[in-house]
Design an enzyme around this catalytic site. Structure first.
Site, short mmCIF file in Angstrom:
data_model
loop_
_atom_site.label_atom_id
_atom_site.label_comp_id
_atom_site.label_asym_id
_atom_site.label_seq_id
_atom_site.Cartn_x
_atom_site.Cartn_y
_atom_site.Cartn_z
N HIS A 96 0.86 -1.20 0.00
CA HIS A 96 0.00 0.00 0.00
C HIS A 96 0.88 1.23 0.00
O HIS A 96 2.00 1.21 0.54
CB HIS A 96 -0.98 0.00 1.17
CG HIS A 96 -0.38 0.09 2.54
ND1 HIS A 96 0.02 1.29 3.10
CD2 HIS A 96 -0.13 -0.85 3.48
CE1 HIS A 96 0.48 1.07 4.32
NE2 HIS A 96 0.42 -0.22 4.57
N ASP A 98 -0.17 4.46 0.98
CA ASP A 98 -0.50 5.52 1.93
C ASP A 98 0.26 5.32 3.24
O ASP A 98 0.77 4.22 3.52
CB ASP A 98 -2.01 5.56 2.20
CG ASP A 98 -2.58 4.23 2.68
OD1 ASP A 98 -2.08 3.16 2.23
OD2 ASP A 98 -3.51 4.22 3.50
N ASP A 128 6.35 1.04 7.16
CA ASP A 128 4.93 0.79 6.90
C ASP A 128 4.44 1.72 5.83
O ASP A 128 3.90 2.76 6.10
CB ASP A 128 4.12 0.96 8.19
CG ASP A 128 2.66 0.53 8.02
OD1 ASP A 128 2.33 -0.08 6.98
OD2 ASP A 128 1.85 0.82 8.90
N GLU A 174 -5.03 1.89 2.49
CA GLU A 174 -4.99 0.72 3.38
C GLU A 174 -5.15 1.12 4.83
O GLU A 174 -5.76 0.42 5.62
CB GLU A 174 -3.66 -0.04 3.19
CG GLU A 174 -3.61 -1.38 3.90
CD GLU A 174 -3.17 -1.33 5.35
OE1 GLU A 174 -3.39 -2.31 6.06
OE2 GLU A 174 -2.64 -0.29 5.79
N GLU A 175 -4.60 2.29 5.17
CA GLU A 175 -4.57 2.70 6.58
C GLU A 175 -5.94 3.13 7.10
O GLU A 175 -6.09 3.42 8.28
CB GLU A 175 -3.55 3.84 6.79
CG GLU A 175 -2.11 3.44 6.48
CD GLU A 175 -1.52 2.48 7.51
OE1 GLU A 175 -2.22 2.09 8.45
OE2 GLU A 175 -0.34 2.12 7.33
ZN LIG Z 1 0.85 -0.98 6.48
#
Ligand SMILES: [Zn+2]
Length: 476
Positions: A96, A98, A128, A174-175
């Protein structure tokens, strides 16, 4: 019986060194495009700018990338490398693009400057998960480069030696649950997500425990069931206290909900604990075996065994959890509130359904307080699990072992959700596998969504050939 795994593909050392340098610069570029979710201002287009950056890189590699911008400013990007079609369904490289917000005043470095400090690249998204975006892009670029070197067009011809296709899919949102990202991709381009297996975030990262390097590979993730509980009391004058003051009722309810639930060791966590017990010396191994057997003293054993950071994670992985995180009530000090709202974050293990979780919440609240409550489910994300066996699993384990013979790979569950919540039900077994070999003292779990998020350059140098070999072996 483990599947036979092909030997490591050979790429000249000089090429690895150049690929590593390029990978680091890619990651710096990605971090310098803040793709914050939720978008900090209306119309912020950070996710689309990252997607466009990747699109340009993929195009430069000779591929034919596609963009899905389901919401303006919030694009996902995809490209396909072709195999010769004889090896079965594709392998999905999933990520992802974002990131969560980064309060700059608490950081020691600008979260979006991508500075290199003491061998670490610092910035929001370093772990992340722009690190994995950069790793996956690097592998795709290496493979496309091999096709071009053979005089082929990687947008049309099979990559030499690949029998399966390789999908590169990078989602937005995704977040925040993925409605603008993986869910939109699922609705409009499910072929970007359907595969024999997917490699995703949150696993394959070394953890050093009692001198042993473990590589938990994420094969399962807990589900989520956040509830909003409306509590009804009676309004009144603060000079004459009432028992049914909604603030007091809410406080009692929160206290009952916050108690840790009973231990429930699932298959994945039993395997994780038993494999860790095997790898670790005597006393620790005994404690882990007792936890795996569901010992009611599990929390005490965990606290004695682990650093508090890991203990918190492990305690959450052997039970269904309830975290009361919001309480709203009251209008003025001398007005007894007649209403309160509590929001709780419930995380459920595989095997638990939403009605079962709701029943636990109701039981905790108790028959005396339940009549004052209306319980509303905010959203349901089912737990997911992929098999810790089979050809892709075997390749992951064997490749880690080849690159770090002292390391021990073992299956694990994530306490939180990822885009795997969408890919697993689509029929794509999804593994958290973003390979990094970390310094034993690196507090990796605290870097996720944390302050001074960073990734070590050495860890990236380790990860790139591991990921490349996994792709070559599974798809070759
Ligand atoms: Zn993540």
């Amino acid at each position: 019986m483990a599947t036979a795994v092909r030997p490591s593909a050979s790429v000249p050392a000089a090429d690895w060194s150049a690929a590593h340098e390029r990978l680091v610069e890619t990651l710096r570029d990605l971090i310098r495009i803040p793709s914050i979710n939720p978008p900090p201002t209306p119309g912020a287009d950070g996710e689309t700018r990252v997607a466009r950056y990747l699109e340009a890189r993929l195009r430069a590699a000779g591929l034919a990338p596609e963009i899905l911008e389901s919401v303006p400013g919030r694009a996902s990007v995809h490209a396909r490398l072709r195999g010769d079609g004889t090896g079965g369904d594709p392998l999905l490289l999933l990520s992802h693009l974002d990131v969560v917000p980064a309060p700059a005043e608490r950081w020691s470095h600008d979260p979006f400057a991508a500075e290199i400090v003491d061998g670490y690249l610092v910035g929001r998204g370093a772990v992340d998960m722009k690190d994995m975006v950069a790793l996956e892009l690097a592998v795709v670029e290496l493979l496309a480069g091999e096709a071009r070197a053979a005089g082929l067009d990687p947008a049309r011809h099979p990559i030499p030696g690949l029998r399966r296709d390789v999908l590169f899919t990078c989602t937005s949102d995704e977040e925040a649950g993925g409605a603008a990202g993986v869910k939109a991709v699922e609705a409009q381009h499910p072929e970007w997500l359907r595969a024999a297996g997917a490699l995703n975030e949150c696993g394959g990262v070394s953890v050093t425990v009692l001198g042993r390097r473990l590589y938990p590979i994420q094969v399962a993730e807990k589900g989520y069931a956040p509830y909003r509980i409306h509590v009804s009391g009676t309004w009144g004058h603060g000079s004459m206290p009432r028992d049914d003051n909604a603030a007091v009722l809410a406080a009692r309810i929160v206290e009952r909900l916050a108690v840790p639930g009973p231990v429930r060791v699932t298959d994945v966590m039993a395997r994780f604990l038993m494999a860790a017990a095997e790898a670790l010396p005597g006393g620790a191994g005994d404690a882990l075996r007792r936890i795996a057997a569901g010992d009611p003293q599990a929390d005490r054993l965990i606290d004695a065994l682990c650093d508090p950071m890991y203990a918190r994670a492990l305690r959450a992985l052997i039970r269904d959890t309830i975290s009361p995180d919001v309480i709203h009530t009251g209008v003025k000090y001398n007005v007894i509130p007649g209403d309160a709202v509590i929001e709780i974050d419930c995380r459920v293990l595989p095997g638990m359904t939403e009605p079962e979780m709701r029943a636990i919440v109701e039981e905790r609240i108790g028959t005396d307080l339940l009549p004052a409550c209306t319980i509303e489910l905010m959203v349901w994300g089912a737990p997911v699990a992929s098999p810790a066996e089979g050809p892709l699993w075997d390749v992951l384990v064997a490749t880690l072992r080849d690159h770090d013979p002292d390391g021990v790979a073992l299956p694990v569950m994530a306490p939180f959700g990822t885009d795997g919540k969408t890919t697993v039900p689509l029929g794509t077994p999804t593994y958290g596998f973003s390979p990094l070999r970390l310094d034993p003292d690196e507090r990796f779990l605290e870097r996720f969504h944390g302050v001074d998020e960073r990734v070590s350059l050495d860890a990236l140098k380790f990860g790139l050939p591991v990921l490349y070999d996994v792709v070559r072996r599974f798809c070759g």
